[in-house]
Design a protein around this motif. Structure first.
Motif, short mmCIF file in Angstrom:
data_model
loop_
_atom_site.label_atom_id
_atom_site.label_comp_id
_atom_site.label_asym_id
_atom_site.label_seq_id
_atom_site.Cartn_x
_atom_site.Cartn_y
_atom_site.Cartn_z
N GLY A 115 11.77 18.48 -9.91
CA GLY A 115 12.77 18.72 -10.91
C GLY A 115 12.98 20.34 -10.75
N GLU A 116 12.36 21.21 -10.23
CA GLU A 116 12.41 22.40 -10.23
C GLU A 116 12.61 22.88 -8.64
OE1 GLU A 116 8.72 24.16 -11.47
OE2 GLU A 116 8.87 23.16 -13.50
N GLY A 117 13.78 23.96 -8.66
CA GLY A 117 13.98 24.68 -7.44
C GLY A 117 13.00 25.66 -6.93
N TYR A 118 13.24 25.68 -5.83
CA TYR A 118 12.31 26.81 -5.22
C TYR A 118 12.88 27.77 -4.17
CZ TYR A 118 12.77 23.36 -1.38
OH TYR A 118 13.24 22.27 -0.61
N VAL A 119 12.51 28.87 -3.80
CA VAL A 119 12.96 29.72 -2.87
C VAL A 119 12.15 29.85 -1.39
CG1 VAL A 119 13.58 32.04 -2.40
CG2 VAL A 119 13.98 31.00 -4.57
N LYS A 164 8.23 29.39 -2.60
CA LYS A 164 7.66 29.87 -3.92
C LYS A 164 8.59 29.13 -5.09
CE LYS A 164 6.85 33.76 -6.88
NZ LYS A 164 7.00 35.10 -6.92
N GLY A 165 8.04 28.72 -6.18
CA GLY A 165 8.68 27.96 -7.18
C GLY A 165 8.20 28.69 -8.51
N ASP A 166 8.46 27.99 -9.66
CA ASP A 166 8.18 28.42 -10.86
C ASP A 166 6.25 28.32 -11.16
OD1 ASP A 166 10.58 29.19 -11.77
OD2 ASP A 166 11.04 27.24 -12.66
N ARG A 167 6.00 27.19 -10.67
CA ARG A 167 4.52 26.99 -10.82
C ARG A 167 3.64 27.46 -9.82
NH1 ARG A 167 4.48 20.49 -12.85
NH2 ARG A 167 5.79 20.86 -14.45
N THR A 168 4.12 27.40 -8.72
CA THR A 168 2.96 27.69 -7.59
C THR A 168 3.76 28.39 -6.37
OG1 THR A 168 1.19 27.04 -6.46
CG2 THR A 168 2.92 25.57 -6.26
N GLU A 169 3.00 29.06 -5.66
CA GLU A 169 3.62 29.25 -4.10
C GLU A 169 2.82 29.27 -3.07
OE1 GLU A 169 2.66 33.96 -3.60
OE2 GLU A 169 4.07 33.54 -5.07
N VAL A 214 12.10 37.55 12.67
CA VAL A 214 12.47 36.48 12.15
C VAL A 214 12.68 36.84 10.75
CG1 VAL A 214 12.32 34.04 11.25
CG2 VAL A 214 11.47 34.66 13.55
N ARG A 215 13.91 36.75 10.10
CA ARG A 215 13.73 37.08 8.53
C ARG A 215 14.95 36.27 7.79
NH1 ARG A 215 17.43 40.13 11.49
NH2 ARG A 215 19.35 40.67 10.78
N GLY A 216 14.96 36.14 6.67
CA GLY A 216 15.73 35.37 5.90
C GLY A 216 15.17 34.69 4.80
N THR A 217 16.07 34.43 3.64
CA THR A 217 15.82 33.59 2.51
C THR A 217 17.02 32.53 2.21
OG1 THR A 217 14.98 35.87 1.68
CG2 THR A 217 15.35 33.95 0.09
N THR A 218 16.38 31.56 1.77
CA THR A 218 17.18 30.37 1.13
C THR A 218 16.67 29.84 -0.06
OG1 THR A 218 18.29 28.58 1.98
CG2 THR A 218 16.33 28.57 2.71
N MET A 219 17.35 29.04 -0.55
CA MET A 219 16.85 28.19 -1.58
C MET A 219 16.77 26.71 -1.25
SD MET A 219 18.81 30.06 -4.93
CE MET A 219 17.63 29.38 -6.16
N GLY A 220 16.05 25.81 -2.03
CA GLY A 220 16.06 24.54 -1.60
C GLY A 220 17.20 23.79 -1.88
N GLY A 221 17.54 22.69 -1.07
CA GLY A 221 18.83 21.94 -1.36
C GLY A 221 19.67 21.84 -0.08
N GLY A 222 19.86 20.54 0.28
CA GLY A 222 20.67 20.35 1.17
C GLY A 222 20.54 20.76 2.46
N SER A 223 21.72 21.17 3.08
CA SER A 223 21.75 21.46 4.55
C SER A 223 21.50 23.13 4.52
CB SER A 223 23.00 21.21 5.21
OG SER A 223 22.97 21.81 6.61
N ASN A 224 20.62 23.79 5.45
CA ASN A 224 20.35 25.19 5.59
C ASN A 224 20.47 25.38 7.21
OD1 ASN A 224 19.52 26.38 2.94
ND2 ASN A 224 18.65 24.60 3.03
N ARG A 225 20.98 26.53 7.38
CA ARG A 225 21.06 26.87 8.67
C ARG A 225 20.17 28.16 9.31
NH1 ARG A 225 27.15 27.08 10.04
NH2 ARG A 225 26.60 25.01 9.90
N VAL A 226 19.63 27.80 10.61
CA VAL A 226 18.87 28.74 11.25
C VAL A 226 19.83 29.16 12.42
CG1 VAL A 226 16.89 29.07 12.42
CG2 VAL A 226 16.61 27.47 10.70
#
Length: 144
Positions: free
Chosen positions: A87-91, A106-111, A125-137
Motif C-alpha cells: 500500500g505504499e509507493g516507492y521511487v 526507496k520507500g517510506d520504510r526501507t530502501e 545510465v540515469r533516471g528516476t521513476t515512481m512505482g506503478g504501471g508502465s515505465n519506459r527505458v
C-alpha cells in the motif's frame, strides 16, 4: 437441600472479576509487546525483499537493452512494475556511485541498493521513476 449464603455468591463473583481482570491485563501487555515481532518486522522484511525483486528486474531489463543496443539508433522498451508494495509507493533511481552504477529503490520504510551489473564502465545510465504501471527505458546512441 444445601443453602448458600449471599457472601459465597459475592466471593465467587469477585474471584471471577479478578481472574478476568488479570487475564485482560496480560492479554493487552502481550499484544503491545508482540506487535513489533508479529506485524512490523515481517512487513519490513517483505518490503525489503519486494524492493530487491523490483530492483533486480529493472537491472536485468536495463542490461538487456544495453546489451542489444545498436551503434547508431535507439531502442524504446516499456517495463511494467508494481504500483505499490504493501500500500505504499516507492521511487526507483538509477545513479552513479563512484565507478559503479546502481539502482536505488526507496520507500517510506526501507530502501534497497542493487548494482547495475557490468555496464557502468561503458554506458552512462540515469533516471528516476515512481512505482506503478508502465515505465519506459530509452536507449539513444546519440546520447539524448
Amino acid at each position: 437441600m444445601k443453602r448458600h449464603s449471599s457472601s459465597d455468591a459475592v466471593a465467587n463473583l469477585v474471584g471471577y472479576i479478578i481472574i478476568t481482570g488479570v487475564l485482560m491485563v496480560l492479554l493487552v501487555s502481550v499484544m503491545i509487546l508482540v506487535n513489533d515481532s508479529l506485524m512490523v518486522k515481517p512487513a519490513e522484511q517483505f518490503t525489503y525483499h519486494s524492493y530487491v525483486d523490483i530492483g533486480n528486474g529493472m537491472s536485468v531489463r536495463i542490461v538487456d537493452i544495453y546489451t542489444i543496443a545498436p551503434v547508431n539508433g535507439s531502442i524504446v522498451s516499456d517495463i511494467d512494475i508494481p504500483y505499490d508494495v504493501l500500500g505504499e509507493g516507492y521511487v526507483i533511481t538509477v545513479r552513479r556511485q563512484g565507478v559503479d552504477q546502481e539502482i536505488l529503490v526507496k520507500g517510506d520504510r526501507t530502501e534497497t541498493v542493487i548494482s547495475l551489473a557490468g555496464i557502468g564502465a561503458t554506458r552512462a545510465v540515469r533516471g528516476t521513476t515512481m512505482g506503478g504501471g508502465s515505465n519506459r527505458v530509452i536507449y539513444d546512441s546519440g546520447g539524448v
